[in-house]
Design a protein around this motif. Structure first.
Motif, PDB file in Angstrom:
ATOM      1  N   VAL A 108     -16.257  -8.280   8.578  1.00  0.00           N
ATOM      2  CA  VAL A 108     -16.627  -7.387   7.487  1.00  0.00           C
ATOM      3  C   VAL A 108     -15.851  -7.849   6.259  1.00  0.00           C
ATOM      4  N   ALA A 109     -16.548  -8.411   5.301  1.00  0.00           N
ATOM      5  CA  ALA A 109     -15.880  -9.031   4.157  1.00  0.00           C
ATOM      6  C   ALA A 109     -15.260  -7.991   3.243  1.00  0.00           C
ATOM      7  N   ILE A 110     -14.044  -8.290   2.763  1.00  0.00           N
ATOM      8  CA  ILE A 110     -13.405  -7.504   1.715  1.00  0.00           C
ATOM      9  C   ILE A 110     -13.324  -8.392   0.492  1.00  0.00           C
ATOM     10  N   ARG A 111     -13.924  -7.963  -0.585  1.00  0.00           N
ATOM     11  CA  ARG A 111     -13.959  -8.781  -1.792  1.00  0.00           C
ATOM     12  C   ARG A 111     -12.630  -8.688  -2.537  1.00  0.00           C
ATOM     13  N   GLY A 112     -12.094  -9.836  -2.904  1.00  0.00           N
ATOM     14  CA  GLY A 112     -10.933  -9.865  -3.795  1.00  0.00           C
ATOM     15  C   GLY A 112      -9.651  -9.346  -3.184  1.00  0.00           C
ATOM     16  N   ASP A 113      -8.647  -9.147  -4.054  1.00  0.00           N
ATOM     17  CA  ASP A 113      -7.334  -8.653  -3.651  1.00  0.00           C
ATOM     18  C   ASP A 113      -7.228  -7.167  -3.968  1.00  0.00           C
ATOM     19  N   MET A 114      -6.157  -6.563  -3.446  1.00  0.00           N
ATOM     20  CA  MET A 114      -5.911  -5.162  -3.744  1.00  0.00           C
ATOM     21  C   MET A 114      -5.758  -4.982  -5.253  1.00  0.00           C
ATOM     22  N   PRO A 115      -6.383  -3.952  -5.833  1.00  0.00           N
ATOM     23  CA  PRO A 115      -6.288  -3.749  -7.279  1.00  0.00           C
ATOM     24  C   PRO A 115      -4.851  -3.522  -7.738  1.00  0.00           C
ATOM     25  N   CYS A 118       0.818  -1.222   0.000  1.00  0.00           N
ATOM     26  CA  CYS A 118       0.000   0.000   0.000  1.00  0.00           C
ATOM     27  C   CYS A 118       0.847   1.266   0.000  1.00  0.00           C
ATOM     28  N   GLY A 119       2.156   1.163   0.279  1.00  0.00           N
ATOM     29  CA  GLY A 119       3.018   2.343   0.244  1.00  0.00           C
ATOM     30  C   GLY A 119       3.544   2.789   1.589  1.00  0.00           C
ATOM     31  N   MET A 126      -3.541   3.330   5.612  1.00  0.00           N
ATOM     32  CA  MET A 126      -3.161   3.590   4.224  1.00  0.00           C
ATOM     33  C   MET A 126      -3.707   2.505   3.319  1.00  0.00           C
ATOM     34  N   TYR A 127      -4.170   2.916   2.146  1.00  0.00           N
ATOM     35  CA  TYR A 127      -4.681   1.963   1.164  1.00  0.00           C
ATOM     36  C   TYR A 127      -4.311   2.430  -0.235  1.00  0.00           C
ATOM     37  N   LEU A 128      -3.544   1.627  -0.934  1.00  0.00           N
ATOM     38  CA  LEU A 128      -3.204   1.860  -2.339  1.00  0.00           C
ATOM     39  C   LEU A 128      -2.654   3.276  -2.572  1.00  0.00           C
ATOM     40  N   GLY A 129      -1.685   3.666  -1.745  1.00  0.00           N
ATOM     41  CA  GLY A 129      -1.009   4.933  -1.938  1.00  0.00           C
ATOM     42  C   GLY A 129      -1.666   6.141  -1.327  1.00  0.00           C
ATOM     43  N   ARG A 177     -10.555   4.422  -4.410  1.00  0.00           N
ATOM     44  CA  ARG A 177      -9.698   3.272  -4.701  1.00  0.00           C
ATOM     45  C   ARG A 177     -10.171   1.996  -4.022  1.00  0.00           C
ATOM     46  N   PHE A 178     -10.991   2.138  -3.001  1.00  0.00           N
ATOM     47  CA  PHE A 178     -11.487   0.967  -2.285  1.00  0.00           C
ATOM     48  C   PHE A 178     -12.850   0.519  -2.811  1.00  0.00           C
ATOM     49  N   ALA A 179     -13.400   1.255  -3.768  1.00  0.00           N
ATOM     50  CA  ALA A 179     -14.775   1.003  -4.206  1.00  0.00           C
ATOM     51  C   ALA A 179     -14.978  -0.420  -4.704  1.00  0.00           C
ATOM     52  N   GLY A 180     -14.010  -0.969  -5.436  1.00  0.00           N
ATOM     53  CA  GLY A 180     -14.175  -2.304  -6.001  1.00  0.00           C
ATOM     54  C   GLY A 180     -14.271  -3.401  -4.960  1.00  0.00           C
ATOM     55  N   ARG A 181     -13.852  -3.146  -3.723  1.00  0.00           N
ATOM     56  CA  ARG A 181     -13.864  -4.162  -2.666  1.00  0.00           C
ATOM     57  C   ARG A 181     -14.806  -3.786  -1.524  1.00  0.00           C
TER      58      ARG A 181
END
Length: 348
Positions: free
Chosen positions: A287-294, A69-70, A245-248, A304-308
């Motif tokens: 609290v489920a998080i769908r998938g991996d980090m984009p 995530c940076g 922090m999430y994805l920069g 940036r978190f919308a997809g999960r």
């Protein structure tokens, strides 16, 4: 030293009115990807993408998030171990991104780092005494006699015996090697330390010892820490404030007490819900998080978190949320939190 974690230090925690010791404004780091013959250039990797951070003198700011995530890049940027692509880094209000090599060399005495790997960060061909003395020689601090006294003082600070001076890093345990790394970082009497996963490679009992040591050093030497870690329990215990922090990007900042009691960002809620309960009878709601980090090479518009995110709505895909204040120094980058449409639950 006790292996149990002591209670949090009682020295004054920085208030919002306290001028920051370290500040980042719009800090960015983009890594250019190598170009290949006959292949169109790829967009740069946006490792850190416009973050704002303030760290007040005497406090510990925890920085958490998933791998990639940076976090570590942010720590190195604040020390200018890597050069930023944009933004400003202020130390006591002075923009260190504008300093030349000589000016930055002088600044480095005030800002040091403790690395994650307590073996890889030490030169295996040098004795411990030489490793700790090296910063003093590089910065022309003192003469030979005063350097010997300073190294002995540093060994005492980190609870290592005098006999360690003539030994090599491979002769020590992981916890002892990390103490050597801490002693080296303190050699030039810095006021700001970046602790980059400084306890993640250690056994749990040794982690507690090193954390207690860091607290004692902070109290006695009036140090300021950026504490980077994956271990949320450790971050909760040692930090005054926590940044997520999430994805920069920074998505939430609050005091440790606020963040763990009432996380507001869906990503923070998911991270904390994954923590094991303190007692078997207490169950956490996952609290489920769908998938991996984009893929950070394919960051689009919107959150940036919308997809999960389990709470996303249509506008999350098109609007990029900014950090907005939620009271008592708590800031969150979430459109639904900002407009009050996302119900929050107390988790601790």
């Amino acid at each position: 030293m006790s292996q149990a974690l002591n209670s949090k230090p009682d020295f004054a925690t920085a208030s919002p009115a306290t001028p920051p010791l370290i500040e980042a404004r719009g800090l960015r780091k983009y890594f250019e990807r190598p170009k290949r013959l006959l292949v169109a250039g790829s967009p740069p990797l946006r490792a850190v993408d416009g973050i704002d951070l303030q760290i007040a003198a005497g406090e510990t700011l925890g920085l958490v998030g998933e791998s990639g995530c940076g976090k570590s890049t942010t720590g190195r940027l604040l020390l200018r171990l890597i050069e930023p692509s944009g933004g400003n880094i202020l130390h006591h209000g002075q923009d260190i991104t504008q300093l030349d090599a000589a000016g930055m060399r002088a600044k480095r005495r005030a800002m040091q780092i403790v690395f994650q790997d307590p073996y890889g960060s030490l030169n295996p061909r040098m004795r411990v005494g030489d490793i700790i003395t090296e910063p003093l020689i590089i910065h022309s601090v003192g003469d030979a006699r005063s350097r010997v006294a300073r190294v002995q003082q540093l060994l005492d600070l980190v609870s290592l015996p005098t006999a360690a001076l003539q030994r090599y890093p491979h002769e020590f345990s992981g916890g002892q090697r990390q103490r050597i790394g801490i002693a080296r970082a303190l050699a030039l009497e810095p006021e700001f330390l970046v602790c980059d996963e400084a306890v993640s490679a250690l056994d749990v009992s040794v982690q507690a010892q090193v954390i207690n040591l860091l607290r004692e050093l902070q109290r006695d030497l009036r140090l300021t820490y950026l504490f980077i870690s994956h271990n949320l329990a450790v971050v909760r215990n040692i930090s005054d404030r926590v940044a997520v922090m999430y994805l920069g990007r920074i998505v939430e900042v609050a005091s440790a007490e606020q963040l763990f009691a009432r996380p507001m960002h869906p990503y923070t809620q998911s991270l904390l819900a994954a923590l094991p309960s303190d007692h078997p009878s207490q169950r956490r709601t996952r609290v489920a998080i769908r998938g991996d980090m984009p893929d950070p090479n394919a960051i689009g518009v919107g959150c940036r978190f919308a997809g999960r995110c389990p709470h996303r709505v249509a506008r999350c895909q098109t609007e990029d949320p900014a950090l907005t204040p939620q009271g008592a120094g708590h800031t969150v980058a979430c459109l639904r939190v900002a407009d009050g449409s996302l119900a929050l639950e107390t988790t601790a």
